[in-house]
Design a protein around this motif. Sequence first.
Motif, PDB file in Angstrom:
ATOM      1  N   LYS A  69     -10.632  17.079   3.009  1.00 35.40           N
ATOM      2  CA  LYS A  69     -10.951  18.054   4.053  1.00 35.40           C
ATOM      3  C   LYS A  69     -11.619  19.301   3.493  1.00 35.40           C
ATOM      4  O   LYS A  69     -12.087  20.153   4.255  1.00 35.40           O
ATOM      5  N   ASP A  70     -11.685  19.407   2.167  1.00 33.70           N
ATOM      6  CA  ASP A  70     -12.312  20.566   1.519  1.00 33.70           C
ATOM      7  C   ASP A  70     -13.651  20.216   0.881  1.00 33.70           C
ATOM      8  O   ASP A  70     -14.176  20.977   0.082  1.00 33.70           O
ATOM      9  N   PHE A  72     -17.687  19.487   1.236  1.00 32.92           N
ATOM     10  CA  PHE A  72     -18.793  19.897   2.097  1.00 32.92           C
ATOM     11  C   PHE A  72     -20.125  19.498   1.466  1.00 32.92           C
ATOM     12  O   PHE A  72     -20.222  19.295   0.255  1.00 32.92           O
ATOM     13  N   ARG A  75     -26.038  22.105   4.358  1.00 35.18           N
ATOM     14  CA  ARG A  75     -26.986  21.595   5.355  1.00 35.18           C
ATOM     15  C   ARG A  75     -28.302  22.354   5.224  1.00 35.18           C
ATOM     16  O   ARG A  75     -28.419  23.519   5.600  1.00 35.18           O
ATOM     17  N   TRP A  85     -23.468  13.441   9.214  1.00 29.00           N
ATOM     18  CA  TRP A  85     -22.624  14.625   9.372  1.00 29.00           C
ATOM     19  C   TRP A  85     -21.388  14.305  10.212  1.00 29.00           C
ATOM     20  O   TRP A  85     -21.446  13.513  11.147  1.00 29.00           O
ATOM     21  N   GLY A  86     -20.271  14.924   9.855  1.00 31.52           N
ATOM     22  CA  GLY A  86     -19.034  14.699  10.600  1.00 31.52           C
ATOM     23  C   GLY A  86     -17.843  15.127   9.780  1.00 31.52           C
ATOM     24  O   GLY A  86     -17.935  16.017   8.924  1.00 31.52           O
ATOM     25  N   ASP A  87     -16.707  14.486  10.016  1.00 34.56           N
ATOM     26  CA  ASP A  87     -15.470  14.861   9.323  1.00 34.56           C
ATOM     27  C   ASP A  87     -15.533  14.568   7.833  1.00 34.56           C
ATOM     28  O   ASP A  87     -14.884  15.247   7.038  1.00 34.56           O
ATOM     29  N   ASN A  89     -18.600  14.205   5.911  1.00 32.46           N
ATOM     30  CA  ASN A  89     -19.681  15.034   5.364  1.00 32.46           C
ATOM     31  C   ASN A  89     -19.802  16.297   6.212  1.00 32.46           C
ATOM     32  O   ASN A  89     -20.630  16.371   7.124  1.00 32.46           O
ATOM     33  N   GLN A  90     -18.978  17.275   5.893  1.00 35.82           N
ATOM     34  CA  GLN A  90     -18.943  18.509   6.666  1.00 35.82           C
ATOM     35  C   GLN A  90     -20.079  19.434   6.226  1.00 35.82           C
ATOM     36  O   GLN A  90     -20.306  19.618   5.028  1.00 35.82           O
ATOM     37  N   PHE A  92     -22.198  22.790   5.337  1.00 37.76           N
ATOM     38  CA  PHE A  92     -21.895  24.103   4.763  1.00 37.76           C
ATOM     39  C   PHE A  92     -23.161  24.948   4.803  1.00 37.76           C
ATOM     40  O   PHE A  92     -24.262  24.454   4.531  1.00 37.76           O
ATOM     41  N   THR A 179     -14.912  28.447   3.379  1.00 36.65           N
ATOM     42  CA  THR A 179     -14.222  27.210   3.058  1.00 36.65           C
ATOM     43  C   THR A 179     -13.031  27.026   4.000  1.00 36.65           C
ATOM     44  O   THR A 179     -12.684  27.914   4.773  1.00 36.65           O
ATOM     45  N   ARG A 180     -12.388  25.863   3.903  1.00 37.59           N
ATOM     46  CA  ARG A 180     -11.199  25.623   4.717  1.00 37.59           C
ATOM     47  C   ARG A 180      -9.955  26.164   4.047  1.00 37.59           C
ATOM     48  O   ARG A 180      -8.995  26.572   4.709  1.00 37.59           O
TER      49      ARG A 180
END
Length: 540
Positions: A69-70, A72, A75, A85-87, A89-90, A92, A179-180
């Motif tokens: 989840k961390d 990225f 983009r 792109w999505g969960d 490949n987030q 940044f 960041t998350r």
Amino acid sequence: MNVPFDTASSNPSGRLTLEAQGFRGLKEQHWNGLQATLVEQAARLGEGEFSDQGALVFRTGKYTGRSPKDKFIVREGSCSAEVDWGDVNQPFDPELFDRLHERVLAYLQGKNVWVQDLFAGADPAYRLPIRVVCERAYHALFSRQLFIRPTPEELASHHPEFTIVAAPGFLAVPERDGTRSEVFIIINFARKIVLVGGTEYAGEIKKSIFSILNYLLPLRGVLSMHCSANVGDDGDVALFFGLSGTGKTTLSADPLRALIGDDEHGWSDDGVFNFEGGCYAKCIRLDRLNEPEIFDAIRFGTVLENVVLDPVTRIPDFADASLTENTRAAYPLEAIPHHVPGGCGSHPKQIIFLTCDAFGVLPPVSRLTPEQAMYHFLSGYTAKVAGTERDLGSEPAATFSTCFGAPFMTLPPRRYADLLGAKMRKHNVPAWLLNTGWTGGGGGRGRRIALPYTRALVDAILGGVLLEADHAVDPIFGLDFPRTCPGVPPEILDPRRAWSNPADYDVQAVRLAQRFVSNFARFQNVEPAIREAGPRKIEA
């Protein structure tokens, strides 16, 4: 801690310097240290401790695995239209990346760094020159063991196309850095930089390069694969696809076959090639009887992560999962006696999809039609057993990871599936589904399929024996499985017969089939023949 080192390993003149890459005010730069030097430096810094066999054991703190989840991807124009792109490949923001990059460079001022110039990709036509800049000697040692080490002649002209900056001591501030959490793994394809921070887990370095290759190579017509590969005396290459814990490393480390690689490969018009120069084996409950090649590879120079040592004897307790189930051993490919120098092989003769079915539903082995192969490749099914991970509850948890490696696939799944299908058709490669999980019931009720039985099934696949065996078809999943196999009790080959109460099997099989159907509903743009190759939708 200030530990002086011999700085004779400075960067030779004429090569791309760290200063030219934006680093400034570094204390000491340790360039391309060899295994013994890196082991010595990591030990002197107190980063790890020695096992009885000389492996260096490290603890990675609160992060004992990847932090998906961390992760990225920046983009920007060069990759925006290609990335899925999505969960996974987030995206940044490019400006936030530039600011964070500057903060990481500032953090490294006044610190020692370890630099390794390496390659990813054994085939010279497709290999990627990389540089890993590390805050820890341990991460430099890990990188040197896992990636491909240049010859002195290759090193003299090495120019990195991608640079990974590993700064585990730098903790991000989400409100400031975008960041998350404090952890970040960020790939910037435009600037060809990867930033890894906030986590000591070395696997993030390895998998960030895999993610990059999963972007670059398919655009050149090369299928990038999360699989192991080995080859027999006749040059017959076999691929083993599977998620962590399904047996990729174990089954491909075969004393009768040569290992090409244990985890990541490419399939080009010329054949198969390893992405790496080492192995990253899961070693929870490792023993010499069942996995002698891996067990004996754990010696001086091997990196052990989160393995518990006896405080007196320093003997590893591979059964101890008190730190994590995800204990790991990283060692160079040369530590496996039967390996392929150069890391390349011909086009595969067999493809094996590995699944650990903790529900006890799937047959131990099934022959797949081409359409079923595409269905199961896109599904990427395995299951986690209740009790091995927190919050799984009393039932096994089904996991569907597209292409058997969804966390690392940067392009849309169809790109990989179409490439696989085209190469299988062109080279007439059969595919099999091998269940290394449970029989006679799910986790807690049935029993794990014994490793000698699984090895016997693999031997029968590679030897062509199963093609001649009498087969039956599972009515729910439509899987074609053999009734007999040398070295395997016939009662476990038919999963329904292996259950003491066949009616209980039927209930569990329907539940799993519904999970398959529900998961595959997201693939609306595949051919009807592939969509129909899965289990029938059966109401409970």
